[in-house]
Design an enzyme around this catalytic site. Sequence first.
Site, short mmCIF file in Angstrom:
data_model
loop_
_atom_site.label_atom_id
_atom_site.label_comp_id
_atom_site.label_asym_id
_atom_site.label_seq_id
_atom_site.Cartn_x
_atom_site.Cartn_y
_atom_site.Cartn_z
N TYR A 49 2.02 0.95 -15.87
CA TYR A 49 3.05 1.13 -16.89
C TYR A 49 4.42 0.87 -16.27
CZ TYR A 49 5.93 3.41 -20.47
OH TYR A 49 6.86 3.67 -21.43
N ASP A 63 19.05 6.51 -19.20
CA ASP A 63 18.12 5.87 -20.13
C ASP A 63 18.67 5.97 -21.56
OD1 ASP A 63 15.86 4.73 -21.28
OD2 ASP A 63 14.74 6.62 -21.30
N ASP A 90 7.76 -0.73 -21.51
CA ASP A 90 8.61 -0.06 -22.49
C ASP A 90 9.68 -1.04 -22.94
OD1 ASP A 90 10.42 1.51 -23.86
OD2 ASP A 90 10.72 2.96 -22.25
N ASP A 92 11.80 -0.43 -25.43
CA ASP A 92 12.83 0.33 -26.15
C ASP A 92 12.77 0.02 -27.66
OD1 ASP A 92 13.65 1.63 -23.89
OD2 ASP A 92 15.40 0.38 -23.53
N HIS A 117 5.61 -1.51 -25.99
CA HIS A 117 5.78 -0.63 -27.14
C HIS A 117 7.22 -0.70 -27.62
CE1 HIS A 117 7.64 2.68 -24.76
NE2 HIS A 117 6.64 2.55 -23.89
N GLU A 119 10.00 1.20 -30.26
CA GLU A 119 10.23 2.54 -30.82
C GLU A 119 11.13 2.50 -32.03
OE1 GLU A 119 13.64 4.46 -28.02
OE2 GLU A 119 11.84 3.74 -26.99
N CYS A 127 16.45 9.31 -24.04
CA CYS A 127 15.14 9.62 -23.49
C CYS A 127 14.32 10.38 -24.53
CB CYS A 127 15.28 10.45 -22.22
SG CYS A 127 13.72 11.09 -21.57
N ARG A 162 5.84 3.06 -31.07
CA ARG A 162 6.19 4.42 -30.66
C ARG A 162 7.06 5.05 -31.74
NH1 ARG A 162 9.85 6.14 -25.31
NH2 ARG A 162 11.25 7.52 -26.48
N GLU A 192 5.61 10.21 -29.56
CA GLU A 192 6.40 10.79 -28.47
C GLU A 192 6.64 12.28 -28.68
OE1 GLU A 192 7.03 10.95 -25.54
OE2 GLU A 192 8.70 9.60 -25.06
N ASN A 214 2.06 10.58 -23.51
CA ASN A 214 3.07 10.47 -22.46
C ASN A 214 3.12 11.79 -21.68
OD1 ASN A 214 5.29 10.03 -20.84
ND2 ASN A 214 6.78 10.01 -22.51
#
Length: 298
Positions: A49, A63, A90, A92, A117, A119, A127, A162, A192, A214
């Site tokens: 990952y 982040d 990731d 975002d 993924h 989101e 985060c 996500r 999440e 996660n």
Amino acid sequence: MLHATATAQEKRGALRSALADGDRLLRWPGAFNPLGARLIEDKGFEGVYVSGAVLSADLGLPDIGLTTLTEVAGRAGQIARMTNLPTLVDADTGFGEPMNVARTVQVLEDAGLAGCHIEDQVNPKRCGHLDGKQVVPLADAVQRVRAAADARRDGDFLVMARTDVRAVEGFDAAIERARAFVDAGADAIFPEAMRSLAEFEAVANAVDVPVLANMTEFGKSELFTVSQLQDAGVRIVIYPVTLLRVAMGAVERGLDEITAAGTQAALVPDMQTRARLYELVDYAGYNAFDAEIFTYRP
């Protein structure tokens, strides 16, 4: 030697096969550099990952969506090409509007990733385990997922959706979004900041695609075991920041030791040996490739 022996297409196909293989849980530690990905493979894990939080931290940034598609694709590609395992990154919010999301998927395909993924947070994002998040309306989130699914050229590239809505609108909203994302073409769901195993199980029961958990430290979710997650119907578990935190903790302690003792001698027993490093980077393979030009004889 050099890069992985498996092609990106082969790794994507292997991931699809693994996800279709009954109820086996796939474990994906987060790699903060390419050598870490090689070690993850060596230790027998099923995937790698690449965390957006880790990539940001590695650049000395928080982040909050400051990294660019170019930075993420470049670093994730460096990591993916050093392992035969599939690598999930990731992405975002997809780095912009739906057209940007579509481009993001194709750029990540070209970089050799097995999947990504996307989101449903607004920009600037936060985060996933911090308070104060905001999500876009469901219709906008669905557009992102549909753009990602439609843009891929390799049907085996995994598009994961996500949702961060659990902390904003509650658990029922997370179920609603998970179902809508599957209808829009998502191959897997990343709910999440779930609060319990029961919530993970409910999401897994609500959709007919794999669900990811996660397991990040210092977050909203308890650090459940592989067995607990598997029993709850979870198919993938990520440990996104674990290795970076372990490594940076060791770095800080090492600097403190040098400051206090004036030497690193006490740290040597905890270090990776030179021989082990050379094994991971396959010095012997390079020497065998060209016995006439080398700098090290094993």
